[in-house]
Design an enzyme around this catalytic site. Structure first.
Site, mmCIF file in Angstrom:
data_model
loop_
_atom_site.group_PDB
_atom_site.id
_atom_site.type_symbol
_atom_site.label_atom_id
_atom_site.label_comp_id
_atom_site.label_asym_id
_atom_site.label_seq_id
_atom_site.Cartn_x
_atom_site.Cartn_y
_atom_site.Cartn_z
ATOM 1 N N HIS A 149 0.815 -1.216 0.000
ATOM 2 C CA HIS A 149 0.000 0.000 0.000
ATOM 3 C C HIS A 149 0.852 1.270 0.000
ATOM 4 O O HIS A 149 0.352 2.353 -0.295
ATOM 5 C CB HIS A 149 -0.995 -0.001 1.160
ATOM 6 C CG HIS A 149 -0.411 0.299 2.504
ATOM 7 N ND1 HIS A 149 -0.168 -0.666 3.450
ATOM 8 C CD2 HIS A 149 -0.044 1.468 3.086
ATOM 9 C CE1 HIS A 149 0.313 -0.105 4.545
ATOM 10 N NE2 HIS A 149 0.397 1.188 4.351
ATOM 11 N N ASP A 179 -0.147 -7.637 1.296
ATOM 12 C CA ASP A 179 0.315 -6.252 1.390
ATOM 13 C C ASP A 179 1.839 -6.180 1.449
ATOM 14 O O ASP A 179 2.416 -5.463 2.274
ATOM 15 C CB ASP A 179 -0.297 -5.554 2.610
ATOM 16 C CG ASP A 179 -0.176 -4.033 2.525
ATOM 17 O OD1 ASP A 179 0.127 -3.528 1.426
ATOM 18 O OD2 ASP A 179 -0.359 -3.358 3.552
ATOM 19 N N SER A 253 4.705 2.287 7.985
ATOM 20 C CA SER A 253 4.287 1.143 7.172
ATOM 21 C C SER A 253 5.427 0.655 6.288
ATOM 22 O O SER A 253 6.069 1.436 5.591
ATOM 23 C CB SER A 253 3.098 1.511 6.292
ATOM 24 O OG SER A 253 1.930 1.621 7.060
#
Length: 529
Positions: A149, A179, A253
């Site tokens: 992402h 992901d 992230s």
């Protein structure tokens, strides 16, 4: 008067000595549990952090968006973490966004303000959106791991090293379901890399370090412990997250979660937060899951997952009772893909998969276990069928991008238009007629017995059944008439089953529904149709 002496606080060693002196057998004393000892917190994480920081990178990706492109930047709405979108260049009428540090809260504030100002301006020129995240080097040649992402939809990806060297990155492969993404950068020298550890050995309470790029603040180190294991946060079919209280925020992230040996045991992916900031609940993809996917992304550009072609659901106690299972465990097969590995191997709807390669599975763990099995291997399955445990070998296929859909079958022959009321279940059923097919918008190939009425206070209503649902099977036996359905219920009663298991089609969904039948008479009442 002298105060009474306080009772002495005995340690385990003193307690053992006292017991021996009192005549307690030595074997009994030796069986006392050892005291739990917690290792102390490190005096400092500085040396460990210094050795790891050069392997952690900042990732920036840009994408051109137009005024009609949906804005993904909704992390502040709470829930699980997602994209780490930062503000981009302005454009359009009005002032440009001031030059705040990329990813900072101030930049986001003005980015949201400008979005609101530009709403209702369909002719606004395209603008650049920037996403910020983290990553880490796993090969000195320049292989970098991050979250999908972070780079999803990117037209350009830039990697900044610890020494502020800026490099253009190429996307090697990505996987939406887990992901994960793998990037490649090129330099004239080898880079500092880190290795994966065994996340399966990590325990709740172990110390961990998280390093990343929160809010554009590069090289940020935070520490905490593993708070929980095996978390399912509804992000995908293979959820098995490590939960940590090491502070993780937007921009973290794709960054690594390290153990105290400096090994990567997780990839920081999501946070739970009502405000968008860290509240001490972060989630990381375990290294044991990520390592295989990353190797495949490097080799093939996509993940090659194991697949057998089944639809499953959890086994409840009611379902277990109806199948003769003593305890509710395993994964119930609700459907089998035509021409898939499971169908070819003889697996049937209504079977329960108990084990794969000698390890217990359930409705949650089976998809992940199958996906991790190498394509081409022969999986050894233990299943429950016809009231007994059986063995079945199923070759593991590769997960298709679009699983084959069942081909439509010719319509069954018309059945006598006789409906039946089942008072003990609180519903009325009928064979599928052209009129009922049209009324409930059933497909031409739909088989089974259609439910035409449900009592509001009956068992069927309690289990979520409603008019228009179609009972396809009862106790793993096809039914095409109300009489056939009634016969299967009577058989279950004669076998002293507490409940009967029905396979029910509801629009595009199909599921098993257990209905209690007791040991009384059926009470089926035929109605002339």
């Amino acid at each position: 008067m002298r105060p009474a002496p306080r009772p002495a606080r005995l340690g385990l060693a003193c307690l053992a000595a006292a017991l021996l002196q009192a005549g307690v057998p030595a074997a009994t004393v030796a069986g006392l549990p050892a005291p739990a000892v917690a290792r102390g917190a490190p005096d400092s994480f500085a040396d460990l952090a210094a050795s790891l920081l050069p392997a952690v990178v900042n990732i920036s990706s840009t994408e051109t968006v137009t005024s009609d492109t949906p804005d993904d930047d909704n992390d502040d709405q709470g829930g699980g973490g997602g994209g780490d979108q930062g503000g981009g260049g302005g454009g359009g009428p009005g002032p440009n966004i001031p030059a705040f540090p990329p990813g900072s809260p101030f930049e986001k504030f003005f980015h949201d303000f400008m979005n609101r100002q530009n709403q209702g301006s369909p002719n606004a020129p395209p603008r650049k959106m920037q996403a910020l995240g983290s990553g880490f080097i796993v090969d000195p040649s320049g292989i970098i791991v991050t979250n999908n992402h972070v780079i999803s939809g990117a037209e350009e990806i830039t990697v900044t090293l610890q020494d502020n060297t800026v490099l253009k990155a190429k996307l090697i492969g990505h996987d939406d379901r887990t992901d994960l993404a793998v990037l490649q950068v090129h330099t004239d020298h080898k880079l500092t890399a880190v290795s994966f550890g065994d996340s399966d050995k990590s325990r709740v309470g172990d110390w961990v370090l998280a390093i990343g790029n929160p809010f554009g603040l590069s090289g940020t180190v935070t520490a905490g412990i593993i708070s929980s294991r095996g978390r399912d946060i509804q992000q995908g079919p293979y959820d098995d997250f490590i939960q940590t209280d090491a502070p993780i925020n937007k921009g973290n992230s794709g960054g690594p979660l390290f153990n105290m040996d400096g090994q990567v045991i997780g990839i920081n992916t999501a946070i739970y937060s009502p405000s968008g900031g860290s509240i001490g609940i972060g989630f990381a993809i375990p290294a044991s899951e990520a390592r295989l996917i990353i190797e495949q992304l490097r080799r093939f550009g996509h993940a090659k997952r194991g697949w057998i072609g089944v639809r499953i659901q959890d086994v409840t106690q009611d379902i277990a009772d109806s199948l003769g299972l003593k305890t509710a465990h395993g994964a119930l097969i609700a459907g089998v893909e035509p021409k898939g590995p499971a169908e070819k191997a003889g697996l049937r709807s209504g079977d329960v998969i108990l084990q794969l390669d000698g390890k217990d599975v359930d409705g949650r763990s089976l998809p992940r276990r199958v996906a991790e099995t190498p394509v081409g291997d022969a999986g050894q399955f233990a299943i429950w069928r016809d009231g007994r445990r059986q063995a079945l070998t199923i070759p593991i296929g590769e997960f298709p991008e679009q699983p084959a859909q069942a081909a439509s079958k010719p319509s069954p022959k018309p059945q006598p238009a006789t409906s039946m009321t089942l008072p003990s279940l609180g519903m009325k059923v009928a064979p599928i007629t052209p009129a009922l097919r049209q009324k409930y918008q059933l497909s031409d190939g739909q088989k089974g017995v259609v439910i035409t009425d449900v009592s509001q206070d009956g068992v069927a209503a309690d289990r979520g059944l409603r008019p228009g649902d179609v009972v396809v099977e009862v106790q793993q036996t096809d039914v095409a008439t109300p009489a056939a359905l009634q016969e299967q219920i009577d058989r279950a009663r004669r076998a002293k089953r507490a409940s009967v298991l029905m396979l029910v089609q509801d629009g595009d969904a199909i599921r098993f529904v257990p209905l209690p039948v007791g040991s009384g008479k059926s009470g089926g009442l035929k109605d002339k149709g």
